[in-house]
Design an enzyme around this catalytic site. Structure first.
Site, PDB file in Angstrom:
ATOM      1  N   GLY A 271      -7.686  -8.373   1.446  1.00 36.92           N
ATOM      2  CA  GLY A 271      -6.445  -8.507   2.208  1.00 36.92           C
ATOM      3  C   GLY A 271      -5.922  -9.935   2.229  1.00 36.92           C
ATOM      4  O   GLY A 271      -4.777 -10.199   1.853  1.00 36.92           O
TER       5      GLY A 271
ATOM      6  N   ARG B  25       0.823  -1.215   0.000  1.00 39.47           N
ATOM      7  CA  ARG B  25       0.000   0.000   0.000  1.00 39.47           C
ATOM      8  C   ARG B  25       0.857   1.266   0.000  1.00 39.47           C
ATOM      9  O   ARG B  25       0.412   2.309  -0.468  1.00 39.47           O
ATOM     10  CB  ARG B  25      -0.938  -0.002   1.194  1.00 39.47           C
TER      11      ARG B  25
ATOM     12  N   LYS C 175     -17.515 -13.587   5.349  1.00 40.09           N
ATOM     13  CA  LYS C 175     -18.848 -13.062   5.636  1.00 40.09           C
ATOM     14  C   LYS C 175     -19.688 -12.822   4.399  1.00 40.09           C
ATOM     15  O   LYS C 175     -19.389 -11.956   3.596  1.00 40.09           O
ATOM     16  CB  LYS C 175     -18.709 -11.741   6.404  1.00 40.09           C
TER      17      LYS C 175
ATOM     18  N   GLY D 153     -12.859  -4.168   0.827  1.00 38.04           N
ATOM     19  CA  GLY D 153     -14.217  -3.634   0.997  1.00 38.04           C
ATOM     20  C   GLY D 153     -14.554  -2.581  -0.049  1.00 38.04           C
ATOM     21  O   GLY D 153     -15.662  -2.563  -0.589  1.00 38.04           O
TER      22      GLY D 153
HETATM   23  P1  ADP Z   1     -10.471 -11.044   1.969  1.00 37.45           P
HETATM   24  O1  ADP Z   1      -9.728 -10.288   3.051  1.00 37.45           O
HETATM   25  O2  ADP Z   1      -9.561 -11.567   0.914  1.00 37.45           O
HETATM   26  O3  ADP Z   1     -11.641 -10.272   1.423  1.00 37.45           O
HETATM   27  P2  ADP Z   1     -12.051 -12.408   3.922  1.00 37.45           P
HETATM   28  O4  ADP Z   1     -11.574 -11.463   4.956  1.00 37.45           O
HETATM   29  O5  ADP Z   1     -13.468 -12.329   3.522  1.00 37.45           O
HETATM   30  O6  ADP Z   1     -11.130 -12.343   2.639  1.00 37.45           O
HETATM   31  O7  ADP Z   1     -11.817 -13.915   4.414  1.00 37.45           O
HETATM   32  C1  ADP Z   1     -10.512 -14.454   4.608  1.00 37.45           C
HETATM   33  C2  ADP Z   1     -10.527 -15.548   5.651  1.00 37.45           C
HETATM   34  O8  ADP Z   1     -11.541 -16.492   5.383  1.00 37.45           O
HETATM   35  C3  ADP Z   1      -9.251 -16.317   5.689  1.00 37.45           C
HETATM   36  O9  ADP Z   1      -8.527 -15.928   6.829  1.00 37.45           O
HETATM   37  C4  ADP Z   1      -9.694 -17.777   5.742  1.00 37.45           C
HETATM   38  O10 ADP Z   1      -9.057 -18.514   6.769  1.00 37.45           O
HETATM   39  C5  ADP Z   1     -11.166 -17.694   6.035  1.00 37.45           C
HETATM   40  N1  ADP Z   1     -11.940 -18.807   5.493  1.00 37.45           N
HETATM   41  C6  ADP Z   1     -12.172 -19.086   4.200  1.00 37.45           C
HETATM   42  N2  ADP Z   1     -12.917 -20.209   4.079  1.00 37.45           N
HETATM   43  C7  ADP Z   1     -13.177 -20.642   5.337  1.00 37.45           C
HETATM   44  C8  ADP Z   1     -13.922 -21.753   5.868  1.00 37.45           C
HETATM   45  N3  ADP Z   1     -14.534 -22.622   5.076  1.00 37.45           N
HETATM   46  N4  ADP Z   1     -13.994 -21.862   7.216  1.00 37.45           N
HETATM   47  C9  ADP Z   1     -13.362 -20.970   8.016  1.00 37.45           C
HETATM   48  N5  ADP Z   1     -12.671 -19.919   7.572  1.00 37.45           N
HETATM   49  C10 ADP Z   1     -12.557 -19.756   6.252  1.00 37.45           C
HETATM   50 MG    MG Z   2     -10.107  -9.956   5.142  1.00 43.19          MG
END
Ligand code: ADP
Ligand code: MG
Length: 397
Positions: free
Chosen positions: A350, A40, A201, A377
């Site tokens: 992230g 960043r 989420k 986000g």
């Molecule tokens: P990003 O930051 O890339 O947008 P998120 O913050 O939405 O992604 O989600 C990332 C996290 O989701 C990771 O730390 C991963 O461990 C968790 N994750 C993904 N699939 C699962 C699952 N089936 N059960 C529990 N945790 C999960």
């Molecule tokens: Mg994340």
């Protein structure tokens, strides 16, 4: 959407520029924090160098972590300013806060071509509350406002939307680049255009999923949020992470839409730890004591086929709990499919970026068709609404 570019500013010499950056970088080292990952910061260097070359006086403001209006010492901006100093090869001063007389004094002492970084903006609760007095005070320190903080541009915070009410405002190069890259998917994307959404989420990603179902040819779902979708379809998911309050909202979606793909099989375990035993199960066969922690091999095969045939790909969110190697194969498989593709690929989030960078082979495959956004986000919000709240003051009339 055309934004007012900093190239339009005629004379920058000696002008005080309040530059909103998002140097919200990961730190390591606990009580003695250091910057762990500097993407960043490096992504903003072209804007910084341009302004310094033009002999502007640079006042940088950013938040770091979530101090919630409290001076949490571990979230001081100091290690970030230090990193920036190394990257620029130039002294970076630090202010004690964003609004005090002491801060004003430091800013007023700067000469053209010099740079100061304000202490964490979220040490002040006024930042998130978009407080008018706080915004006015910040604006009074500068002649020009520049938004270089794409990753925060979905937030109506003081330094994002408050300050530009009081100053001539422009978009920095990184913000311009992000909007240009992401707009690509709205402006005649090459088809097939597909999206891959994973992560935790569904509540934060449902809006974008709905919009992608309208504009993309295929939407593939993975990660923990797939469990909530499975549950909405009446499939039992054992102890997997589920957002119960989202099940109802999901049932309103056409879950039988042939363009919406959800896992047909999953990797399950009764533990999430390193020594967990991983098993492949059909999505309909998850036992009561099991967590679904990754997409299964058949799902990966299907997603891999779709990815390989597509010409535009958007990806946000890991396919599984990739931090544990036992549950990384879905995410790693998707990374391989993506790096072998010649499609236009836009990646954000992230943890998603972290997963890619942790795979050394990616560096070998790094190519110009792959764009890694600095926003998670903000990227999702832009893909949902085609705009972001902080862009409004920057739009070229
Ligand atoms: P990003 O930051 O890339 O947008 P998120 O913050 O939405 O992604 O989600 C990332 C996290 O989701 C990771 O730390 C991963 O461990 C968790 N994750 C993904 N699939 C699962 C699952 N089936 N059960 C529990 N945790 C999960
Ligand atoms: Mg994340």
């Amino acid at each position: 959407m055309k934004l007012k570019s900093i190239k339009q500013i005629k004379n920058l010499t000696g002008k005080k520029v309040l530059l909103r950056v998002d140097f919200n970088v990961p730190l390591t080292g606990g009580k003695n924090p250091k910057v762990a990952e500097d993407m960043r910061i490096t992504e903003s260097l072209p804007t910084l160098k341009y302004l310094l070359n033009k002999k502007a006086i640079l006042i940088l403001v950013s938040s770091l972590g979530r101090p919630n209006g409290v001076r949490v010492p571990e979230l001081s901006i100091k290690p970030v300013a230090k990193k920036l100093e190394q990257l620029l090869g130039k002294k970076v001063l630090i202010t004690p806060d964003c609004i005090s007389d002491e801060t004003k004094k430091i800013i007023d002492s700067l000469k053209p071509g010099e740079i100061v970084m304000m202490e964490n903006a979220e040490y002040h609760s006024e930042e998130k509350n978009n407080d008018v007095k706080f915004s006015k005070r910040l604006a009074s320190f500068a002649d020009i406002y520049i938004n270089e903080a794409f990753a925060k541009s979905h937030r109506a915070y003081a330094t994002m939307v408050g300050v530009p009410k009081f100053l001539p405002s422009y978009a920095g190069f990184l913000l311009e680049k992000e909007i240009k890259e992401l707009s690509h998917v709205f402006n005649h994307p090459k088809r097939p255009f597909v999206a891959l959404i994973g992560g935790v989420k569904i509540s934060t990603k449902l809006g974008v999923i709905k919009n992608l179902l309208k504009i993309a040819d295929d939407v593939m779902i993975g990660g923990a949020l797939a469990n909530t979708v499975l549950k909405a379809k009446g499939i039992s998911v054992g102890r997997s992470i589920v957002e119960e309050d989202m099940v109802k909202a999901l049932r309103k979606l056409k879950l039988t839409d042939t363009h919406l793909h959800i896992p047909v099989d999953v990797i399950v375990s009764d533990k999430m730890t390193k020594n967990a035993k991983a098993k492949v199960k059909a999505a309909g066969n998850i036992a009561k004591n099991e967590y679904a922690l990754d997409i299964g091999p058949d799902t990966l095969k299907l997603y891999d086929c779709i990815i390989r045939e597509s010409r535009t790909i958007i990806w946000n969110g890991p396919m599984g709990m990739f931090e544990n190697p036992k549950f990384a194969s879905g995410t790693v498989g998707v990374i391989h499919a993506v790096v072998h593709s010649s499609a236009k690929i836009i990646i954000g989030g992230g943890e998603t970026a972290e997963a890619i960078k942790s795979l050394k082979s990616f560096m070998h495959f790094e190519r110009s068709n792959i764009y890694i956004s600095t926003g998670g986000g903000a990227m999702l919000k832009f893909l949902e609404d085609k705009t972001l709240v902080a862009l409004k003051p920057l739009i070229k009339k």
